[in-house]
Design a protein around this motif. Structure first.
Motif, mmCIF file in Angstrom:
data_model
loop_
_atom_site.group_PDB
_atom_site.id
_atom_site.type_symbol
_atom_site.label_atom_id
_atom_site.label_comp_id
_atom_site.label_asym_id
_atom_site.label_seq_id
_atom_site.Cartn_x
_atom_site.Cartn_y
_atom_site.Cartn_z
ATOM 1 N N LEU A 3 -21.590 18.657 -57.978
ATOM 2 C CA LEU A 3 -21.937 19.783 -59.002
ATOM 3 C C LEU A 3 -21.674 21.265 -58.689
ATOM 4 C CD1 LEU A 3 -22.861 20.407 -61.967
ATOM 5 C CD2 LEU A 3 -25.123 20.676 -61.050
ATOM 6 N N LEU A 4 -21.986 21.519 -57.460
ATOM 7 C CA LEU A 4 -21.799 22.512 -56.765
ATOM 8 C C LEU A 4 -20.070 22.760 -56.524
ATOM 9 C CD1 LEU A 4 -22.889 25.091 -55.254
ATOM 10 C CD2 LEU A 4 -22.982 23.587 -52.906
ATOM 11 N N ILE A 5 -19.500 21.833 -56.020
ATOM 12 C CA ILE A 5 -18.091 22.025 -55.964
ATOM 13 C C ILE A 5 -17.674 22.137 -57.174
ATOM 14 C CG2 ILE A 5 -15.905 20.689 -55.308
ATOM 15 C CD1 ILE A 5 -17.466 19.108 -53.411
ATOM 16 N N PHE A 6 -17.863 21.564 -58.359
ATOM 17 C CA PHE A 6 -17.420 21.723 -59.757
ATOM 18 C C PHE A 6 -17.448 23.265 -60.179
ATOM 19 C CE2 PHE A 6 -18.095 21.828 -64.458
ATOM 20 C CZ PHE A 6 -16.604 21.554 -64.839
ATOM 21 N N ILE A 7 -18.889 23.788 -60.004
ATOM 22 C CA ILE A 7 -19.079 25.324 -60.232
ATOM 23 C C ILE A 7 -18.316 26.155 -59.651
ATOM 24 C CG2 ILE A 7 -20.718 26.802 -60.207
ATOM 25 C CD1 ILE A 7 -23.029 24.739 -60.859
ATOM 26 N N LEU A 8 -18.043 25.992 -58.203
ATOM 27 C CA LEU A 8 -17.237 26.666 -57.515
ATOM 28 C C LEU A 8 -15.692 26.841 -57.886
ATOM 29 C CD1 LEU A 8 -18.527 25.955 -53.871
ATOM 30 C CD2 LEU A 8 -18.771 28.282 -55.250
ATOM 31 N N VAL A 9 -15.253 25.692 -58.424
ATOM 32 C CA VAL A 9 -13.834 25.225 -58.950
ATOM 33 C C VAL A 9 -13.819 26.097 -60.143
ATOM 34 C CG1 VAL A 9 -12.300 23.727 -59.694
ATOM 35 C CG2 VAL A 9 -13.348 23.207 -57.796
ATOM 36 N N ALA A 10 -14.712 26.126 -61.245
ATOM 37 C CA ALA A 10 -14.656 26.707 -62.410
ATOM 38 C C ALA A 10 -14.815 28.240 -62.176
ATOM 39 C CB ALA A 10 -15.808 26.383 -63.319
ATOM 40 N N VAL A 11 -15.497 28.648 -61.380
ATOM 41 C CA VAL A 11 -15.572 30.082 -60.932
ATOM 42 C C VAL A 11 -14.156 30.682 -60.264
ATOM 43 C CG1 VAL A 11 -16.657 31.880 -59.337
ATOM 44 C CG2 VAL A 11 -17.933 30.296 -60.633
ATOM 45 N N ILE A 13 -11.195 29.251 -60.902
ATOM 46 C CA ILE A 13 -10.108 29.395 -62.038
ATOM 47 C C ILE A 13 -10.390 30.530 -62.779
ATOM 48 C CG2 ILE A 13 -9.616 28.146 -64.073
ATOM 49 C CD1 ILE A 13 -9.995 25.638 -62.565
ATOM 50 N N GLY A 14 -11.703 30.728 -63.122
ATOM 51 C CA GLY A 14 -12.188 32.070 -63.968
ATOM 52 C C GLY A 14 -11.706 33.331 -63.609
ATOM 53 N N PHE A 15 -11.804 33.357 -62.151
ATOM 54 C CA PHE A 15 -11.449 34.533 -61.382
ATOM 55 C C PHE A 15 -9.854 34.597 -61.376
ATOM 56 C CE2 PHE A 15 -10.270 37.013 -57.360
ATOM 57 C CZ PHE A 15 -10.927 38.078 -57.586
ATOM 58 N N TRP A 16 -9.076 33.674 -61.228
ATOM 59 C CA TRP A 16 -7.676 33.727 -61.029
ATOM 60 C C TRP A 16 -7.176 34.244 -62.503
ATOM 61 C CZ3 TRP A 16 -4.129 30.088 -63.302
ATOM 62 C CH2 TRP A 16 -2.918 30.213 -62.904
ATOM 63 N N LEU A 17 -7.731 33.287 -63.490
ATOM 64 C CA LEU A 17 -7.407 33.855 -65.000
ATOM 65 C C LEU A 17 -7.527 35.220 -65.200
ATOM 66 C CD1 LEU A 17 -8.330 30.512 -67.004
ATOM 67 C CD2 LEU A 17 -6.176 31.177 -66.246
ATOM 68 N N SER A 18 -8.639 35.724 -64.628
ATOM 69 C CA SER A 18 -8.999 37.162 -65.125
ATOM 70 C C SER A 18 -7.947 38.162 -64.543
ATOM 71 C CB SER A 18 -10.301 37.414 -64.719
ATOM 72 O OG SER A 18 -10.424 37.467 -63.530
ATOM 73 N N ARG A 19 -7.503 37.692 -63.307
ATOM 74 C CA ARG A 19 -6.549 38.550 -62.403
ATOM 75 C C ARG A 19 -5.137 38.282 -62.652
ATOM 76 N NH1 ARG A 19 -8.947 42.760 -60.634
ATOM 77 N NH2 ARG A 19 -10.901 42.187 -59.715
ATOM 78 N N SER A 20 -4.806 37.198 -63.680
ATOM 79 C CA SER A 20 -3.324 36.819 -63.932
ATOM 80 C C SER A 20 -2.855 37.393 -65.123
ATOM 81 C CB SER A 20 -3.318 35.153 -64.022
ATOM 82 O OG SER A 20 -3.878 34.557 -64.969
ATOM 83 N N LYS A 21 -1.745 36.984 -65.423
ATOM 84 C CA LYS A 21 -1.041 37.526 -66.764
ATOM 85 C C LYS A 21 -1.624 37.041 -68.001
ATOM 86 C CE LYS A 21 2.479 33.740 -66.720
ATOM 87 N NZ LYS A 21 3.807 33.489 -66.694
ATOM 88 N N TYR A 22 -2.467 35.868 -67.911
ATOM 89 C CA TYR A 22 -3.196 35.324 -68.922
ATOM 90 C C TYR A 22 -4.251 36.162 -69.441
ATOM 91 C CZ TYR A 22 -0.243 31.287 -67.604
ATOM 92 O OH TYR A 22 0.480 30.430 -67.355
ATOM 93 N N GLN A 23 -4.731 37.162 -68.593
ATOM 94 C CA GLN A 23 -5.910 37.817 -69.205
ATOM 95 C C GLN A 23 -5.822 38.623 -70.362
ATOM 96 O OE1 GLN A 23 -6.796 41.281 -66.613
ATOM 97 N NE2 GLN A 23 -8.617 41.739 -67.701
ATOM 98 N N GLN A 24 -4.723 39.093 -70.872
ATOM 99 C CA GLN A 24 -4.425 39.834 -72.142
ATOM 100 C C GLN A 24 -4.592 38.683 -73.247
ATOM 101 O OE1 GLN A 24 -4.322 43.154 -72.434
ATOM 102 N NE2 GLN A 24 -4.263 42.649 -74.712
ATOM 103 N N SER A 25 -3.985 37.686 -73.141
ATOM 104 C CA SER A 25 -4.086 36.635 -74.148
ATOM 105 C C SER A 25 -5.761 36.072 -74.355
ATOM 106 C CB SER A 25 -3.088 35.210 -73.971
ATOM 107 O OG SER A 25 -3.542 34.809 -72.685
ATOM 108 N N ILE A 26 -6.120 35.973 -73.238
ATOM 109 C CA ILE A 26 -7.648 35.625 -73.172
ATOM 110 C C ILE A 26 -8.652 36.792 -73.986
ATOM 111 C CG2 ILE A 26 -9.593 35.058 -71.885
ATOM 112 C CD1 ILE A 26 -7.964 33.545 -69.889
ATOM 113 N N ASP A 27 -8.228 38.036 -73.625
ATOM 114 C CA ASP A 27 -8.916 39.031 -74.295
ATOM 115 C C ASP A 27 -8.741 38.963 -75.796
ATOM 116 O OD1 ASP A 27 -10.153 39.758 -72.042
ATOM 117 O OD2 ASP A 27 -8.824 41.388 -71.452
ATOM 118 N N ASP A 28 -7.552 38.805 -76.070
ATOM 119 C CA ASP A 28 -7.319 38.996 -77.283
ATOM 120 C C ASP A 28 -7.704 38.024 -78.114
ATOM 121 O OD1 ASP A 28 -5.266 41.019 -77.053
ATOM 122 O OD2 ASP A 28 -3.667 39.781 -77.028
ATOM 123 N N LYS A 29 -7.913 36.597 -77.339
ATOM 124 C CA LYS A 29 -8.645 35.484 -78.415
ATOM 125 C C LYS A 29 -10.046 35.897 -78.541
ATOM 126 C CE LYS A 29 -5.146 32.490 -78.986
ATOM 127 N NZ LYS A 29 -4.543 32.276 -80.346
#
Length: 184
Positions: A3-11, A13-29
């Motif tokens: 569970l700890l590993i799963f939470i760290l992976v999810a965090v 991925i979330g950090f990577w998506l917030s810094r990547s080019k997908y951030q704008q589309s996520i904010d729009d959604k």
């Protein structure tokens, strides 16, 4: 541990998506999702106000007019209102509610008795009710010109000495009729 590993992976991925080019589309959604939930809540609120509160206003106004409001309303109005059919009563209260809203009058203050110590405001509300009733009567007379119930009736004398809501016949007309009879 898993569970700890799963939470760290999810965090991660979330950090990577917030810094990547997908951030704008996520904010729009996210903003689109937020606006759709606001539209659903406003639709639910409109439905509640139009269906539940309107019926509530009809019942509240009828009970107020027959109990506490009886002392403030003219006798002619209370007699007329008590003789209305159920469908006409609903139509009248809907028209009264819309007139209150159009004039920015809080009808809940009237129905909850908050205006009993404010005679000027109470008179304003009573005049709005009487004017709306006159509009309603004239509209019904125009819509149903052959209806025998639209004939003018004399108000019932209740002996309380209250003023009636309708205008009385003109003295000028009465004096003209008297002079025309005297000439003939």
């Amino acid at each position: 541990m898993t569970l700890l590993i799963f939470i760290l992976v999810a965090v991660g991925i979330g950090f990577w998506l917030s810094r990547s080019k997908y951030q704008q589309s996520i904010d729009d959604k996210a903003s689109q999702l937020a606006s759709s939930s606001q539209s659903w809540s406003s639709r639910a609120e409109n439905w509640w106000n139009s269906n539940v509160m309107r019926r509530n206003f009809e019942e509240q106004f009828t009970s107020w007019a027959s109990a506490e409001g009886f002392q403030f309303l003219p006798d002619e109005f209370t007699n007329w209102y008590s003789e209305l059919s159920e469908s006409n009563r609903k139509t009248f209260t809907n028209q009264l509610e819309s007139n209150f809203k159009r004039q920015n009058l809080e009808y809940q203050d009237l129905l909850q008795g908050k205006l009993e110590n404010q005679p000027a405001k109470m008179q304003l509300y009573v005049e709005a009710i009487v004017v709306t009733s006159q509009e309603f009567r004239k509209t019904k007379e125009v819509e149903e010109p052959n209806n025998p119930k639209t004939e003018k009736r004399k108000p019932k004398d209740t002996g309380t000495g209250k003023k009636t809501a309708e205008k009385q016949t003109s003295r000028r007309r009465q004096s003209n009729q008297d002079t025309s009879e005297a000439i003939a």
